[in-house]
Structure formats: structure tokens, C-alpha cells
Design a protein around this motif. Structure first.
Motif, PDB file in Angstrom:
ATOM      1  N   CYS A  95       0.699  -1.234   0.043  1.00 36.26           N
ATOM      2  CA  CYS A  95       0.078   0.016  -0.183  1.00 36.26           C
ATOM      3  C   CYS A  95       0.671   1.267  -0.044  1.00 36.26           C
ATOM      4  CB  CYS A  95      -1.208  -0.009   1.092  1.00 36.26           C
ATOM      5  SG  CYS A  95      -0.176   0.290   2.705  1.00 36.26           S
ATOM      6  N   ASP A  96       0.119   2.385   0.038  1.00 35.65           N
ATOM      7  CA  ASP A  96       1.031   3.619   0.089  1.00 35.65           C
ATOM      8  C   ASP A  96       0.582   4.475   1.183  1.00 35.65           C
ATOM      9  OD1 ASP A  96      -1.572   4.549  -0.162  1.00 35.65           O
ATOM     10  OD2 ASP A  96      -1.542   5.730  -1.979  1.00 35.65           O
ATOM     11  N   GLY A  97      -0.022   3.707   2.354  1.00 41.85           N
ATOM     12  CA  GLY A  97      -0.342   4.135   3.758  1.00 41.85           C
ATOM     13  C   GLY A  97      -1.713   4.520   3.770  1.00 41.85           C
ATOM     14  N   LEU A  98      -2.238   4.713   2.448  1.00 40.12           N
ATOM     15  CA  LEU A  98      -3.607   5.133   2.470  1.00 40.12           C
ATOM     16  C   LEU A  98      -4.581   3.709   1.911  1.00 40.12           C
ATOM     17  CD1 LEU A  98      -3.526   8.598   1.814  1.00 40.12           C
ATOM     18  CD2 LEU A  98      -3.719   7.857   3.888  1.00 40.12           C
ATOM     19  N   GLU A  99      -4.039   3.684   0.799  1.00 38.02           N
ATOM     20  CA  GLU A  99      -4.942   2.541  -0.079  1.00 38.02           C
ATOM     21  C   GLU A  99      -4.098   1.386  -0.893  1.00 38.02           C
ATOM     22  OE1 GLU A  99      -6.251   4.823  -3.332  1.00 38.02           O
ATOM     23  OE2 GLU A  99      -7.645   5.997  -2.356  1.00 38.02           O
ATOM     24  N   PHE A 100      -4.481   0.193  -0.809  1.00 38.39           N
ATOM     25  CA  PHE A 100      -3.884  -1.076  -1.213  1.00 38.39           C
ATOM     26  C   PHE A 100      -3.405  -0.553  -2.733  1.00 38.39           C
ATOM     27  CE2 PHE A 100      -6.230  -3.247   2.039  1.00 38.39           C
ATOM     28  CZ  PHE A 100      -5.161  -4.303   2.265  1.00 38.39           C
ATOM     29  N   LEU A 101      -2.051  -0.980  -2.927  1.00 37.73           N
ATOM     30  CA  LEU A 101      -1.469  -1.039  -4.346  1.00 37.73           C
ATOM     31  C   LEU A 101      -1.344  -2.466  -4.941  1.00 37.73           C
ATOM     32  CD1 LEU A 101       1.619   1.151  -3.799  1.00 37.73           C
ATOM     33  CD2 LEU A 101      -0.560   2.015  -4.618  1.00 37.73           C
ATOM     34  N   SER A 102      -1.678  -3.303  -4.212  1.00 39.49           N
ATOM     35  CA  SER A 102      -1.694  -4.913  -4.470  1.00 39.49           C
ATOM     36  C   SER A 102      -2.300  -5.570  -3.265  1.00 39.49           C
ATOM     37  CB  SER A 102      -0.626  -5.447  -5.234  1.00 39.49           C
ATOM     38  OG  SER A 102       0.526  -5.536  -4.001  1.00 39.49           O
ATOM     39  N   PRO A 103      -2.875  -6.843  -3.419  1.00 41.12           N
ATOM     40  CA  PRO A 103      -3.234  -7.647  -4.852  1.00 41.12           C
ATOM     41  C   PRO A 103      -4.168  -6.732  -5.563  1.00 41.12           C
ATOM     42  CG  PRO A 103      -4.222  -8.691  -2.909  1.00 41.12           C
ATOM     43  CD  PRO A 103      -3.260  -7.540  -2.428  1.00 41.12           C
TER      44      PRO A 103
END
Length: 330
Positions: A95-103
Motif C-alpha cells: 500500500c501507500d499508507g492509505l490505499e492498497f496497491l496490490s493485490p
């Protein structure tokens, strides 16, 4: 000089793996698949090229003499950062600390990471949350034609610095001249133990037209004047004491001052013990844990050596006193 695949010509490291154990280094280590690049890095930063046995796939490594390297970063895009949690089968949270980047099925959804850094560190230490994964792409300022290098880190201290770093890079017109350093940190843990370790630090200095491409050499202080020899007072020579041949002659006590942190070039510790050691020592990160453990080992050895010396001295005093008493009685 040719590269078989596109991408960075090599990587910078603050440590290595030797005999299955991680080591933290006092100076930068550079790895590359290009033998000519390794030789040129050694010419710029010291050290010598050698086969890479540090755990990465790149063929060559240089254990440099440089704690600080002046580099060029091409704006904020040269910095990439996200949070990663790995499981037995690979990455399970990114994640970026706020939202998932993967999966992919979770991409864009709230990741649920705590907003406070202290809470994130606690979750990561307990295996419940992700840790920083930071990547810096840069060129060596003294020889930009050598190609791009990359430094990857999981340092929480560097993660805290990223917002200020990207802001500073945005204010520079063109490539920013920066100092990439392994800064010595000396502190006291929550358990009251004094430890030291090195953390990666990036300092933005300005544009390439206003800053020298190489760091100035460290200032050398003038040697202290040699004091004149002192005259010793003459004393009457005492009569020689008759000592037991089994009792060794007294020797000057050895110094118990621990060596300076700069005198140690690397430290190693079993990675499987880091989490348990952090709980016992009251440390927050791998660097503090390694340093605290080594400090305890050094202190324990010094106390043991001092106890041995005291016992020897007491034994010699007892032997001399016994001989003196026997002489008086006779």
C-alpha cells in the motif's frame, strides 16, 4: 561498457549477507554485473572490485571507503516509496499508507494502516502490518556517465524524511546534487542501554551548477605537540621480595575502555533472533537491536575480564602477605 539488460548499472547497499548472517557496514557497498563499472566505482569511492558473495545475483561488489557519496537525483520521481508486508508465499500487503496497491482485487481500497508512525512501527514489529520499502535512483555526481544506481531501504528513519526530501527536490531546477550518507547514530534505548548504528540519510544541497560534484575531504586536525618527558623522582630501591614461583608477576592492568564505533567495520547477528532480541532489549528497529546486542556482549566480556584480573591480583596480594608473615614469625 555494455549492459545486457536495461535498468540501473548497479546498486548501493548499507549491508551484506556473509555465511547466512546479515552484516551492517560502516561504508557503502556497491554491486554490479559490469566489471568495468565496478573498477570505476572503486576508483571513485575507494575499495577494490571482488566477486560478489553478499547474497545478491549481481556478479561484482566493491566494499568502498566512503560513508558519504555525492549523487544526482532527477527530481521527486527519483524517489519511490510504499509499505510492504511479506508472508511465506510472497507479498500479502502492499500500500501507500492509505490505499492498497496490490493485490489487484484490493487495489484502491483503504489499506487500514494506522495514521501514526509509532502505531505502524509497532504493527510491523509484531508482524501485523507492513514496513517501508523505499527506492532511490541516482547517478554518482563525480561521473554521471557511469549510469544510474539504485539504493533500496526499509529504514523507518528514511521513511520519515521522505516528505521533506521530495519537497526539496521539487524546489531544485534540474538534477539535484545530494549527499547520500550512512550517518552514525548514538542513543540510549528504552531499557537504558547505550547503542550506536548507522542510518541512511539524503541531504539536498542544490543544483549541479552551484554545488561541487565531490564531497570535500574531512578536515584533519593538526597533531598535538609532544610534551617533554617528565623527570622521575628517585626512590630508595626496596629489598627484593621472595615470591612463590607459582605466583605470576604483577602486570599492568589492561584498558577497559570499549573501542570507538568507527573502529568496527561490520557487525552480524542471526536474523531469526531479531524480533525476540528487540523485545528483551527494548529497541525499535533492526539497527538498534543489533547494536544493543553487541553492546551487551562487549560489556559482558569486559566485566568478565575485569573479574579475572581482580582475582589474580587478590591471589598475588595473599601470597605476598603470607610470605611476609612467615618471615616475621621466623
Amino acid at each position: 561498457m555494455t549492459q545486457s539488460t536495461p535498468g540501473p548499472v548497479g546498486r548501493f547497499h548499507s549491508g551484506r549477507v556473509a555465511e547466512g548472517r546479515p552484516q551492517a557496514l560502516d561504508a557503502w557497498r556497491v554491486t554490479t554485473d559490469d566489471a568495468e563499472a565496478a573498477a570505476r566505482v572503486a576508483g571513485l569511492l575507494g575499495g577494490r572490485p571482488q566477486p560478489n558473495e553478499g547474497g545478491e545475483a549481481l556478479a561484482h561488489e566493491v566494499l568502498t571507503k566512503a560513508e558519504t557519496v555525492r549523487v544526482l537525483l532527477e527530481g521527486p520521481d527519483a524517489v519511490a516509496s510504499h509499505m510492504v508486508l511479506r508472508g511465506s508465499k510472497g507479498i500479502v500487503h502492499r500500500c501507500d499508507g492509505l490505499e492498497f496497491l496490490s493485490p489487484e482485487e484490493k487495489k484502491g481500497r483503504p489499506c487500514g494502516c494506522p495514521p501514526l508512525l509509532a502505531d505502524r512501527k509497532l504493527a510491523a514489529r509484531e508482524g501485523r502490518g507492513p514496513s517501508p520499502s523505499i527506492s532511490l535512483t541516482f547517478r554518482i555526481a563525480a561521473e554521471p556517465s557511469l549510469g544510474e544506481f539504485r539504493f533500496m531501504s526499509g529504514s523507518w528513519q528514511l521513511a520519515v524524511q521522505l516528505a521533506d526530501l521530495t519537497d526539496a527536490l521539487e524546489r531544485v531546477d534540474g538534477p539535484a546534487v545530494c549527499d547520500l550518507a550512512l550517518e552514525l547514530v548514538v542513543l540510549t534505548t528504552k531499557a537504558g542501554r547505550g547503542v550506536c548504528y548507522r542510518k541512511p540519510v539524503v541531504t539536498v544541497l542544490g543544483s549541479s551548477g552551484t554545488v561541487a560534484p565531490q564531497s570535500p575531504p574531512p578536515a584533519q586536525s593538526a597533531p598535538a605537540p609532544v610534551p617533554p618527558p617528565r623527570r622521575r623522582r628517585t626512590r630508595p630501591t626496596p629489598e627484593p621480595a621472595v615470591l612463590d614461583p607459582a605466583v605470576p608477576e604483577p602486570t599492568a592492568p589492561e584498558s577497559t575502555v570499549p573501542p570507538s564505533p568507527e573502529a568496527s567495520h561490520s557487525v552480524s547477528v542471526d536474523a531469526a533472533l531479531l524480533r525476540r532480541a528487540a523485545e528483551v532489549l527494548g529497541t525499535d528497529g533492526p539497527e538498534e537491536t543489533v547494536a544493543a546486542a553487541l553492546s551487551e556482549i562487549v560489556a559482558g566480556r569486559q566485566r568478565t575480564a575485569e573479574l579475572v584480573r581482580l582475582r589474580e591480583q587478590v591471589g598475588r596480594i595473599a601470597a605476598i602477605a603470607g610470605q611476609a608473615l612467615q618471615g616475621r614469625d621466623s
